[in-house]
Scaffold this active site. Structure first.
Site, mmCIF file in Angstrom:
data_model
loop_
_atom_site.group_PDB
_atom_site.id
_atom_site.type_symbol
_atom_site.label_atom_id
_atom_site.label_comp_id
_atom_site.label_asym_id
_atom_site.label_seq_id
_atom_site.Cartn_x
_atom_site.Cartn_y
_atom_site.Cartn_z
ATOM 1 N N LYS A 1 -22.084 -10.706 -70.966
ATOM 2 C CA LYS A 1 -21.418 -9.643 -71.814
ATOM 3 C C LYS A 1 -19.906 -10.442 -72.342
ATOM 4 O O LYS A 1 -19.387 -10.977 -71.892
ATOM 5 C CB LYS A 1 -21.532 -8.275 -71.343
ATOM 6 C CG LYS A 1 -22.427 -7.813 -71.996
ATOM 7 C CD LYS A 1 -22.905 -7.452 -72.819
ATOM 8 C CE LYS A 1 -24.641 -6.786 -73.029
ATOM 9 N NZ LYS A 1 -24.628 -6.566 -74.324
ATOM 10 N N HIS B 1 -33.960 -7.169 -80.177
ATOM 11 C CA HIS B 1 -32.744 -6.867 -79.552
ATOM 12 C C HIS B 1 -33.607 -5.755 -78.041
ATOM 13 O O HIS B 1 -34.732 -5.306 -78.754
ATOM 14 C CB HIS B 1 -31.591 -5.675 -79.994
ATOM 15 C CG HIS B 1 -31.438 -4.367 -79.620
ATOM 16 N ND1 HIS B 1 -32.197 -3.849 -78.880
ATOM 17 C CD2 HIS B 1 -30.465 -4.509 -78.285
ATOM 18 C CE1 HIS B 1 -31.566 -2.836 -77.537
ATOM 19 N NE2 HIS B 1 -30.439 -3.589 -77.887
#
Ligand code: MG
Length: 388
Positions: free
Chosen positions: A183, A321
């Site tokens: 991230k 995803h």
């Protein structure tokens, strides 16, 4: 064949961490069971699925609208004539009766859980893994070696300093992963550059590292960060701007060498058409991350894929995803470019099962009938609630 019952339960995720935008501590998913009147080994044959990860359980939508509509439909009208099994498209159409177009949102995830459970049921009826059923349905030769995977991690948690991140990534490499994602956007640019450099020191090669901003930035900030990151030669930059900011994506794609990746928060064929027409996505380079579990199921996902291919993109650019078994089967069946994996996060639905085999950065789904969700020990108690 008849659908005799449909049950749903919310399942809390084990996820005490955050990305740049969202804490997952309170997240859950809807686990659904579509029970048929066919019996195998003394039990009803039942399709099991869930609405991927990241958009919460949709218990109310399922209980109040979608499940009653399917159960009220003419039982023969939701079967496909050839196999006599429930037809995913017809089941979806029954569930969507009375729904207006557009504004897809959370109902796309609710419908997806039901539609994917029908695929699980069809595979179990054929007594084969879902990757075989799906490949045959779409005229594809499945990837016998399984799907290329990357480990998604590097969240912001209590111990997410650069040395903890490096240790986490070393663990993924030791488990057989060849590529990882971390991230960004949850701290300062300087802080994230330090995290990226710590990650690269572990990985050696920049194309093994993708980064994900989770739509944290406005278009101007995304360009600033994009230019700061472009020189690293990373695998991709994910969700740098709002999922519906097609102009912002186009500006990024025009200004950066690094592949950009987006699509996990697009829930319909039309949304993807807009991305394709206006988002500047580059054929052979940028990545599409739509997720059948968030977008009305496999039928809508296949329509998105067709739209991308019709505009010169390759299915190797499709990297859905959601690191879970359902997408592992879909990627394996349809020959897509890869699959996210959640080796340490989002249990009990995240992660694959002990039956899956990792080899040189690929994971092969098991051969149990359906998606094999029953093979995940941590998910079994939840499945028993909806399929007693
Ligand atoms: Mg993402």
């Amino acid at each position: 064949m008849r659908i005799v019952a449909i049950r749903e339960t919310p399942v809390p995720l084990q996820a005490a961490f955050a990305n740049a935008v969202v804490s997952f501590a309170g997240h859950d998913v809807s686990l659904v069971a579509v029970e048929s009147d066919v019996r195998r080994q003394g039990r009803p044959l039942t399709g099991i699925a869930f609405n991927s990860i990241g958009r919460f359980a949709q218990s109310g939508l399922l209980r109040d609208r979608f499940i009653p509509r399917i159960l009220a439909a003419d039982p023969d009208a939701i079967l496909d004539a050839e196999s006599g099994a429930p037809d995913p498209l017809r089941v979806r159409q029954a569930a969507m009766s009375g729904e207006k177009p557009g504004g897809h949102g959370d109902r796309a995830a609710a419908i997806a859980a039901l539609e994917l459970a029908v695929w699980d049921l069809r595979a179990k009826l054929a007594d084969e893994p879902a990757w075989q059923t799906i490949a045959r349905a779409f005229g594809r030769e499945p990837q016998q070696a399984g799907a290329p995977v990357y480990a998604a991690g590097g969240y912001y948690g209590a111990d997410a300093d650069a040395s903890a991140l490096a240790e986490e990534l070393r663990g993924y490499l030791d488990s057989g992963y060849r590529a990882v994602k971390v991230k960004i956007g949850g701290t300062s640019l300087a802080g994230d550059l330090a995290r990226i450099e710590a990650a690269l020191a572990v990985l050696d090669c920049p194309t093994r590292l993708a980064v994900d901003a989770n739509a944290r930035f406005d278009a101007g900030t995304a360009e600033t960060w994009g230019l700061a990151l472009d020189g690293y030669g990373l695998r991709w930059l994910e969700e740098m701007v709002d999922p519906l900011d097609y102009r912002g994506h186009a500006r990024l794609a025009a200004g950066l060498q690094t592949p950009i990746a987006t699509g996990e928060n697009l829930f319909s064929r039309q949304d993807v058409v807009n991305l394709l027409e206006f988002g500047g996505m580059r054929a052979g380079r940028d990545l599409f991350q739509m997720d059948a579990g968030l977008s009305y199921g496999l039928g809508e996902y296949a329509a998105m894929l067709s739209e991308a291919e019709a505009r010169g993109h390759d299915r190797s650019q499709m990297v859905p995803h959601g690191g879970h078994l359902i997408n592992l089967h879909i990627v394996t069946a349809l020959g897509l470019g890869g699959c996210e994996a959640y080796p340490r996060v989002f249990a009990p639905v995240g992660g694959f099962s002990p039956q899956c085999r990792m080899d040189d950065g690929r994971v092969r789904p098991g051969d149990a009938p359906g998606f094999g969700l029953e093979g995940k020990p941590e998910l079994r108690p939840w499945i028993e609630r909806v399929a007693p």
